[in-house]
Design a protein around this motif. Sequence first.
Motif, mmCIF file in Angstrom:
data_model
loop_
_atom_site.group_PDB
_atom_site.id
_atom_site.type_symbol
_atom_site.label_atom_id
_atom_site.label_comp_id
_atom_site.label_asym_id
_atom_site.label_seq_id
_atom_site.Cartn_x
_atom_site.Cartn_y
_atom_site.Cartn_z
ATOM 1 N N UNK A 193 0.860 -1.186 0.000
ATOM 2 C CA UNK A 193 0.000 0.000 0.000
ATOM 3 C C UNK A 193 0.891 1.230 0.000
ATOM 4 N N UNK A 194 0.708 2.096 -0.985
ATOM 5 C CA UNK A 194 1.566 3.274 -1.093
ATOM 6 C C UNK A 194 0.893 4.313 -1.977
ATOM 7 N N UNK A 195 1.216 5.571 -1.722
ATOM 8 C CA UNK A 195 0.724 6.675 -2.536
ATOM 9 C C UNK A 195 1.912 7.445 -3.095
ATOM 10 N N UNK A 196 1.883 7.703 -4.397
ATOM 11 C CA UNK A 196 2.904 8.522 -5.038
ATOM 12 C C UNK A 196 2.280 9.881 -5.351
ATOM 13 N N UNK A 197 2.786 10.898 -4.698
ATOM 14 C CA UNK A 197 2.237 12.237 -4.879
ATOM 15 C C UNK A 197 2.730 12.856 -6.189
ATOM 16 N N UNK A 198 1.864 13.633 -6.821
ATOM 17 C CA UNK A 198 2.260 14.365 -8.021
ATOM 18 C C UNK A 198 3.412 15.302 -7.693
ATOM 19 N N UNK A 199 4.362 15.402 -8.609
ATOM 20 C CA UNK A 199 5.467 16.318 -8.418
ATOM 21 C C UNK A 199 6.563 15.840 -7.497
ATOM 22 N N UNK A 200 6.530 14.575 -7.125
ATOM 23 C CA UNK A 200 7.523 14.011 -6.199
ATOM 24 C C UNK A 200 8.395 12.993 -6.913
ATOM 25 N N UNK A 201 9.703 13.041 -6.637
ATOM 26 C CA UNK A 201 10.639 12.050 -7.161
ATOM 27 C C UNK A 201 10.891 11.008 -6.081
ATOM 28 N N UNK A 202 10.520 9.765 -6.381
ATOM 29 C CA UNK A 202 10.663 8.667 -5.432
ATOM 30 C C UNK A 202 11.654 7.652 -5.975
#
Length: 229
Positions: free
Chosen positions: A21-30
């Motif tokens: 379970x994970x969320x990738x936010x817009x504008x973020x480099x992961x």
Amino acid sequence: MLEIENLRAGYAKTTVVDDVTITFEAGTVTALLGRNGVGKTTLLRAMFGLCDRQSGRMSIDGVELPAGRAEVPARHGMTLLPDDRGVFATLTIEENLRLATRRGYHPPVDVKELFPLLVERAEQPAGQLSGGQKQQVGIARAILAGQRFIAIDELSQGLQPSLAQATLEALRVVASTGVGVLFVEQSPRYPLAYADRIIGMVKGRLVLDRSADELRTDPAAVTELLVVS
């Protein structure tokens, strides 16, 4: 924003990714870290409908992404550069770029300025390129197609350090316009230098999720993740 809930994925009856379970936010480099065989590539493939999603759900900006439909993420501006570099070997470099270009979308970086090879060998079939040169074409294609989310497996493979650094700086510019970026590495060098957030996997599960700023002052948390026990 890309949301993944309770994802289990793998191949046939074999589970490789377990309850992610994970969320990738817009504008973020992961950055995604982990040793070989822990499920990093399978997680990316599951996100893009390229392997069996056994359970769980995914959505981008609230829109559900059905399992096993690779065309749906693409339609929503998501793109994946796989570890085999994802180029069309029989097409020229220019044809590869043309196919990837999304109508009406203009990335904030010029891929031909980033990778001069794209101009110098524009009419050369991609299949004749070296591995590192194919990687440049693949990354360029990802930038051209990824209007909302870009995922790159083994970003630095085949790239000389200066070119890998320039690529990551360009991806940060892309992210600044609201595009989510996720890249996989096996070394902490580039994640610690360029990512906003670092996540890590062990045996198909996420075991690390911290800001890169925090981890720069606690690098042992990253190196322990990569040590073979």
